[in-house]
Motif scaffolding. Structure first.
Motif, PDB file in Angstrom:
ATOM      1  N   VAL A 310       0.859  -1.186   0.000  1.00 19.20           N
ATOM      2  CA  VAL A 310       0.000   0.000   0.000  1.00 19.20           C
ATOM      3  C   VAL A 310       0.892   1.231   0.000  1.00 19.20           C
ATOM      4  CG1 VAL A 310      -2.069  -0.897   1.120  1.00 19.20           C
ATOM      5  CG2 VAL A 310      -0.137  -0.196   2.519  1.00 19.20           C
ATOM      6  N   VAL A 311       0.343   2.338  -0.450  1.00 22.54           N
ATOM      7  CA  VAL A 311       1.123   3.564  -0.444  1.00 22.54           C
ATOM      8  C   VAL A 311       0.507   4.531   0.561  1.00 22.54           C
ATOM      9  CG1 VAL A 311       1.978   5.495  -1.804  1.00 22.54           C
ATOM     10  CG2 VAL A 311       1.798   3.241  -2.849  1.00 22.54           C
ATOM     11  N   TYR A 312       1.349   5.051   1.444  1.00 19.12           N
ATOM     12  CA  TYR A 312       0.937   6.092   2.381  1.00 19.12           C
ATOM     13  C   TYR A 312       1.384   7.437   1.814  1.00 19.12           C
ATOM     14  CZ  TYR A 312      -0.554   3.130   6.286  1.00 19.12           C
ATOM     15  OH  TYR A 312      -1.238   2.260   7.108  1.00 19.12           O
ATOM     16  N   PHE A 313       0.709   8.499   2.267  1.00 15.96           N
ATOM     17  CA  PHE A 313       1.080   9.820   1.772  1.00 15.96           C
ATOM     18  C   PHE A 313       1.379  10.737   2.944  1.00 15.96           C
ATOM     19  CE2 PHE A 313      -1.269   7.731  -1.514  1.00 15.96           C
ATOM     20  CZ  PHE A 313      -0.516   8.007  -2.649  1.00 15.96           C
ATOM     21  N   GLN A 314       2.520  11.403   2.871  1.00 12.41           N
ATOM     22  CA  GLN A 314       2.862  12.359   3.916  1.00 12.41           C
ATOM     23  C   GLN A 314       2.839  13.766   3.322  1.00 12.41           C
ATOM     24  OE1 GLN A 314       6.866  12.327   5.609  1.00 12.41           O
ATOM     25  NE2 GLN A 314       6.020  12.873   7.615  1.00 12.41           N
ATOM     26  N   PRO A 315       2.028  14.651   3.928  1.00 10.75           N
ATOM     27  CA  PRO A 315       1.902  15.995   3.355  1.00 10.75           C
ATOM     28  C   PRO A 315       3.207  16.774   3.416  1.00 10.75           C
ATOM     29  CG  PRO A 315       0.269  15.611   5.094  1.00 10.75           C
ATOM     30  CD  PRO A 315       1.216  14.461   5.129  1.00 10.75           C
ATOM     31  N   LYS A 316       3.407  17.610   2.391  1.00  6.16           N
ATOM     32  CA  LYS A 316       4.437  18.647   2.448  1.00  6.16           C
ATOM     33  C   LYS A 316       3.652  19.945   2.608  1.00  6.16           C
ATOM     34  CE  LYS A 316       7.563  16.343  -0.686  1.00  6.16           C
ATOM     35  NZ  LYS A 316       8.223  16.393  -1.987  1.00  6.16           N
ATOM     36  N   VAL A 317       4.079  20.749   3.537  1.00  6.26           N
ATOM     37  CA  VAL A 317       3.236  21.847   3.999  1.00  6.26           C
ATOM     38  C   VAL A 317       3.942  23.192   3.823  1.00  6.26           C
ATOM     39  CG1 VAL A 317       2.185  22.789   6.101  1.00  6.26           C
ATOM     40  CG2 VAL A 317       2.077  20.344   5.632  1.00  6.26           C
ATOM     41  N   ASP A 502      13.985  24.663  -5.544  1.00  4.30           N
ATOM     42  CA  ASP A 502      13.105  24.604  -4.379  1.00  4.30           C
ATOM     43  C   ASP A 502      13.843  23.862  -3.276  1.00  4.30           C
ATOM     44  OD1 ASP A 502      11.048  25.877  -5.654  1.00  4.30           O
ATOM     45  OD2 ASP A 502      10.208  23.999  -6.458  1.00  4.30           O
ATOM     46  N   VAL A 503      13.475  24.132  -2.039  1.00  4.99           N
ATOM     47  CA  VAL A 503      14.096  23.398  -0.945  1.00  4.99           C
ATOM     48  C   VAL A 503      13.003  22.933   0.019  1.00  4.99           C
ATOM     49  CG1 VAL A 503      14.644  25.535   0.321  1.00  4.99           C
ATOM     50  CG2 VAL A 503      15.885  23.426   0.847  1.00  4.99           C
ATOM     51  N   VAL A 504      13.121  21.686   0.443  1.00  8.55           N
ATOM     52  CA  VAL A 504      12.144  21.084   1.351  1.00  8.55           C
ATOM     53  C   VAL A 504      12.916  20.516   2.535  1.00  8.55           C
ATOM     54  CG1 VAL A 504      10.409  19.267   1.608  1.00  8.55           C
ATOM     55  CG2 VAL A 504      10.671  20.419  -0.592  1.00  8.55           C
ATOM     56  N   ALA A 505      12.399  20.728   3.745  1.00 10.88           N
ATOM     57  CA  ALA A 505      13.030  20.123   4.917  1.00 10.88           C
ATOM     58  C   ALA A 505      12.205  18.913   5.320  1.00 10.88           C
ATOM     59  CB  ALA A 505      13.092  21.125   6.054  1.00 10.88           C
ATOM     60  N   GLU A 506      12.865  17.746   5.461  1.00 12.24           N
ATOM     61  CA  GLU A 506      12.108  16.565   5.864  1.00 12.24           C
ATOM     62  C   GLU A 506      12.431  16.216   7.311  1.00 12.24           C
ATOM     63  OE1 GLU A 506      13.058  13.231   3.368  1.00 12.24           O
ATOM     64  OE2 GLU A 506      15.144  13.203   3.965  1.00 12.24           O
ATOM     65  N   GLY A 507      11.478  15.581   7.977  1.00 12.21           N
ATOM     66  CA  GLY A 507      11.727  15.131   9.344  1.00 12.21           C
ATOM     67  C   GLY A 507      11.554  16.204  10.399  1.00 12.21           C
ATOM     68  N   CYS A 508      10.766  17.230  10.102  1.00 10.09           N
ATOM     69  CA  CYS A 508      10.518  18.263  11.114  1.00 10.09           C
ATOM     70  C   CYS A 508       9.550  17.723  12.164  1.00 10.09           C
ATOM     71  CB  CYS A 508       9.888  19.498  10.479  1.00 10.09           C
ATOM     72  SG  CYS A 508      11.045  20.410   9.496  1.00 10.09           S
ATOM     73  N   GLU A 509       9.992  17.714  13.399  1.00  5.71           N
ATOM     74  CA  GLU A 509       9.148  17.151  14.451  1.00  5.71           C
ATOM     75  C   GLU A 509       8.719  18.199  15.470  1.00  5.71           C
ATOM     76  OE1 GLU A 509      11.131  13.801  16.170  1.00  5.71           O
ATOM     77  OE2 GLU A 509      11.068  12.647  14.316  1.00  5.71           O
ATOM     78  N   THR A 518      12.156  28.042   8.699  1.00 11.63           N
ATOM     79  CA  THR A 518      11.456  29.149   8.010  1.00 11.63           C
ATOM     80  C   THR A 518      12.241  30.449   8.185  1.00 11.63           C
ATOM     81  OG1 THR A 518      10.028  29.308   9.963  1.00 11.63           O
ATOM     82  CG2 THR A 518       9.135  28.193   8.043  1.00 11.63           C
ATOM     83  N   ASP A 519      12.847  30.622   9.347  1.00  7.91           N
ATOM     84  CA  ASP A 519      13.686  31.820   9.539  1.00  7.91           C
ATOM     85  C   ASP A 519      14.807  31.873   8.505  1.00  7.91           C
ATOM     86  OD1 ASP A 519      12.169  32.654  11.610  1.00  7.91           O
ATOM     87  OD2 ASP A 519      13.601  32.117  13.216  1.00  7.91           O
ATOM     88  N   GLN A 520      15.310  30.677   8.164  1.00 11.61           N
ATOM     89  CA  GLN A 520      16.411  30.630   7.193  1.00 11.61           C
ATOM     90  C   GLN A 520      15.923  30.683   5.749  1.00 11.61           C
ATOM     91  OE1 GLN A 520      19.471  30.971   8.201  1.00 11.61           O
ATOM     92  NE2 GLN A 520      18.675  30.904  10.299  1.00 11.61           N
ATOM     93  N   GLY A 521      14.623  30.622   5.568  1.00 10.50           N
ATOM     94  CA  GLY A 521      14.114  30.761   4.202  1.00 10.50           C
ATOM     95  C   GLY A 521      13.653  29.458   3.571  1.00 10.50           C
ATOM     96  N   CYS A 522      13.528  28.373   4.370  1.00  2.00           N
ATOM     97  CA  CYS A 522      12.970  27.130   3.825  1.00  2.00           C
ATOM     98  C   CYS A 522      11.523  27.051   4.261  1.00  2.00           C
ATOM     99  CB  CYS A 522      13.742  25.920   4.333  1.00  2.00           C
ATOM    100  SG  CYS A 522      12.967  24.363   3.882  1.00  2.00           S
ATOM    101  N   HIS A 523      10.614  27.184   3.303  1.00  3.69           N
ATOM    102  CA  HIS A 523       9.209  27.329   3.683  1.00  3.69           C
ATOM    103  C   HIS A 523       8.380  26.081   3.458  1.00  3.69           C
ATOM    104  CE1 HIS A 523      10.030  31.503   4.455  1.00  3.69           C
ATOM    105  NE2 HIS A 523      10.649  31.581   3.272  1.00  3.69           N
ATOM    106  N   THR A 524       8.946  25.086   2.794  1.00  9.26           N
ATOM    107  CA  THR A 524       8.190  23.854   2.593  1.00  9.26           C
ATOM    108  C   THR A 524       8.695  22.813   3.582  1.00  9.26           C
ATOM    109  OG1 THR A 524       8.068  24.434   0.269  1.00  9.26           O
ATOM    110  CG2 THR A 524       7.382  22.213   0.878  1.00  9.26           C
TER     111      THR A 524
END
Ligand code: C2E
Ligand code: MG
Ligand code: MG
Length: 555
Positions: A310-317, A502-509, A518-524
């Motif tokens: 099965v495939v799960y989906f994790q949102p990018k926000v 584009d830049v995305v940060a993964e694993g934000c907990e 976000t302060d550094q300019g990574c908004h996704t």
């Protein structure tokens, strides 16, 4: 003597000197065993010029006989291992009977100083041309030395054909010999050029190979068992055989060559006792792991057939308003017995066995189809990111697979992104760039996953037609506690700005992670802080709202 043809035959065959009987055109008609032993060429090969090396030797012999020399010709002949060695050739003519045509006979000896030493002619099996038991230990020890120097393991696989004697009895020794030659060929094809295949004696062979990972020995063992299962064609008869393999590992099982050989032998014995047609490791621990792997592989095949993936989906926000701007497709395996299994526990094996290609193509098709169905239901349009494994990416049909998934689902390519890792792009950089360009031409996005953990040189980065960098979770989880991790995350964000990616940060907990990034300019942002990966139905419900509940808290 004329009345003792058997005696003559005997003397001919067992003379320590090589003897070659030629026709008038100096083509060899018959050679004795010593020629085989000295040159490594099987008699039949030499007579027929069956291999390039045998043809070379045959031509060199003819030239030598023709040239003669006082007291003999001395020069180089190509042996079965394709090495040239110096031999002395003494040609004579014999008149077998009065007025009969002259027969050319030549005697062959290794030149002085080239006496067949341990690693020369006597080290080779005349039938198969493979190294033989004489130099076996030497080859094993060389491999151990190499592994000691370079790190890694050495696998010693000892192989016996199951019930080979039956073939010999039923079809005769000549057929048995041909079968052994074919076995030798198949074994050679199962391994890399740097590995050694040895014929020990009779139907026993050994493979000596350096491995980066001990688990790789299982792959070779399976390959060998499969290769030898293909029926042999002997005198128009199909002969099916199985084989047994024992595996000894350095340094796990033994620390020197002689002990490693013993371990591998013991393991082979064990394989034969356990019913043949299988491999066994020397140690229980490795046996257990190999069995678990095999079991996993079989279950995975079933899972694919039974739709257990099965495939799960994790949102990018988007951090500012918690709007869902994308999602990553993450595979799960819903095993009826064990429940939900995470990719960490099966992707590596799927990659090794090649099953990842089928599984990956399925994830791709499934994700494209679902994304299209969300759009048709007028949910917000989002990009779907699909992970691609190294093996998939290298497959030359990969671009077609992606194109097919897009056209089958009618999804606009700009809503699909492929996540690849840095290590997949190293090695053949030019080939990677060509493949990436082809993918970009389809219109899909390309993201580098786990960025910062690989070894890519920044100079390559400018050559890769990528669209996104994903900051690895390892840096993200530490941004609030480890200044170095924070600095790396900051640098990656700067780099992506500079390269217009584009830049995305993964694993934000934690809120602190989100704030720093976000302060550094990574908004996704992607991570448990906003949402865990969700089953498709649950993800759809979130997408209907379009915004996640979690507020961006400032600590
Ligand atoms: P990845 O592509 O780097 O995926 C991100 C992983 O981090 C996912 O693990 C995700 O569940 C996890 N993650 C996301 N946010 C957080 C967080 O805030 N905290 C923590 N601790 N973890 C977080 P998952 O789903 O177990 O996948 C692991 C890896 O397996 C993926 O790493 C990817 O390399 C691979 N994978 C997953 N699905 C596929 C697939 O369909 N094909 C291929 N080839 N590989 C896949
Ligand atoms: Mg990923
Ligand atoms: Mg990742």
């Amino acid at each position: 003597m004329g009345g003792h043809p058997r005696l003559l035959d005997f003397l001919f065959e067992f003379s320590g000197d090589g003897i070659i009987v030629c026709d008038e055109g100096l083509r060899p008609l018959r050679v004795n065993q010593a020629v085989e032993v000295l040159t490594g060429h099987a008699a039949a090969d030499l007579l027929a010029g069956a291999t390039p090396a045998a043809t070379a030797a045959r031509d060199q012999l003819a030239a030598a006989i023709k040239a003669g020399g006082v007291p003999y010709w001395s020069g180089m002949l190509t042996c079965a291992d394709r090495r040239d060695r110096r031999f002395d050739v003494l040609p004579t003519t014999i008149e077998a009977a009065p007025c009969a045509p002259l027969t050319m006979v030549a005697f062959l000896r290794p030149s002085r100083g080239e006496l067949p030493g341990r690693d020369q002619a006597f080290g080779y099996d005349p039938l198969t041309g493979l190294p033989n038991h004489v130099i076996f230990l030497d080859r094993v020890e060389r491999a151990l030395l190499q592994a000691n120097r370079a790190g890694g393991s050495v696998a010693l696989l000892t192989l016996g054909l199951d019930r080979f004697l039956l073939v010999n009895e039923a079809l005769g020794f000549a057929a048995g010999d041909r079968l052994l030659v074919e076995v030798a060929q198949r074994l050679t094809e199962c391994v890399r050029e740097i590995d050694t295949v040895v014929r020990l004696e009779g139907d026993r062979f050994a493979l000596v190979m350096a491995l980066a990972d001990q688990d790789d020995s299982v792959i070779v063992a399976e390959k060998v068992l499969t290769a030898l299962k293909i029926p042999f064609s002997l005198d128009g008869q199909e002969v099916a055989l199985t084989s047994s393999l024992g595996i000894g590992m350095f340094p796990q099982d033994a620390r020197d060559g002689a002990s490693l050989i013993k371990c591998s032998d013991t393991a082979l014995h064990h394989a034969k006792l356990s019913g043949r047609n299988q491999y066994q490791f020397f140690s229980e621990e490795l046996n257990r792991r190999a069995r678990a792997r095999l079991d996993l592989e079989a279950r995975m095949r079933r899972a694919l057939a039974n739709d257990e993936f099965v495939v799960y989906f994790q949102p990018k926000v988007r951090a500012a308003d918690a709007a869902i701007v994308g999602a990553e497709a993450l595979i799960r395996w819903n095993d009826p017995a064990e429940g939900l299994i995470r990719p960490a526990d099966f992707i590596a094996v799927a990659e090794e066995t090649g099953m990842i290609e089928e599984i990956g193509a399925w994830v791709l098709r499934h994700s494209c189809r679902l994304n299209k169905s969300w759009q048709e239901r007028r949910l917000p349009s989002i990009g779907i990111s699909v992970n691609v494994s190294a093996r998939q990416f290298r497959n030359r049909h990969f671009v077609d697979t992606v194109r097919q998934a897009l056209s089958d689902s009618c999804l606009d390519p700009r809503w699909l992104e492929l996540e690849i890792t840095e290590s997949m792009l190293m090695g053949d950089v030019d080939a990677a760039v060509i493949r990436m360009n082809a993918l970009r031409q389809l219109g899909v996005g390309l993201s580098i996953d786990d960025f910062g953990t690989g070894y890519s040189s920044l100079s390559y980065l400018s050559r890769f037609p990528i669209t996104t960098l994903k900051i690895d979770r390892a840096f993200v989880v530490d941004v609030d506690t480890n200044p170095k991790a924070a600095e790396i995350a900051r640098a990656i964000i700067g780099l992506s700005k500079g390269l217009n990616l584009d830049v995305v940060a993964e694993g934000c907990e934690l809120p602190a992670h989100v704030k720093f990034l976000t302060d550094q300019g990574c908004h996704t942002i992607q991570g448990f802080y906003f949402s865990r990966p969700l089953p498709a139905a649950e993800f759809e419900q979130l997408l209907e709202i379009g915004v996640l509940a979690a507020p961006v808290q400032t600590p």
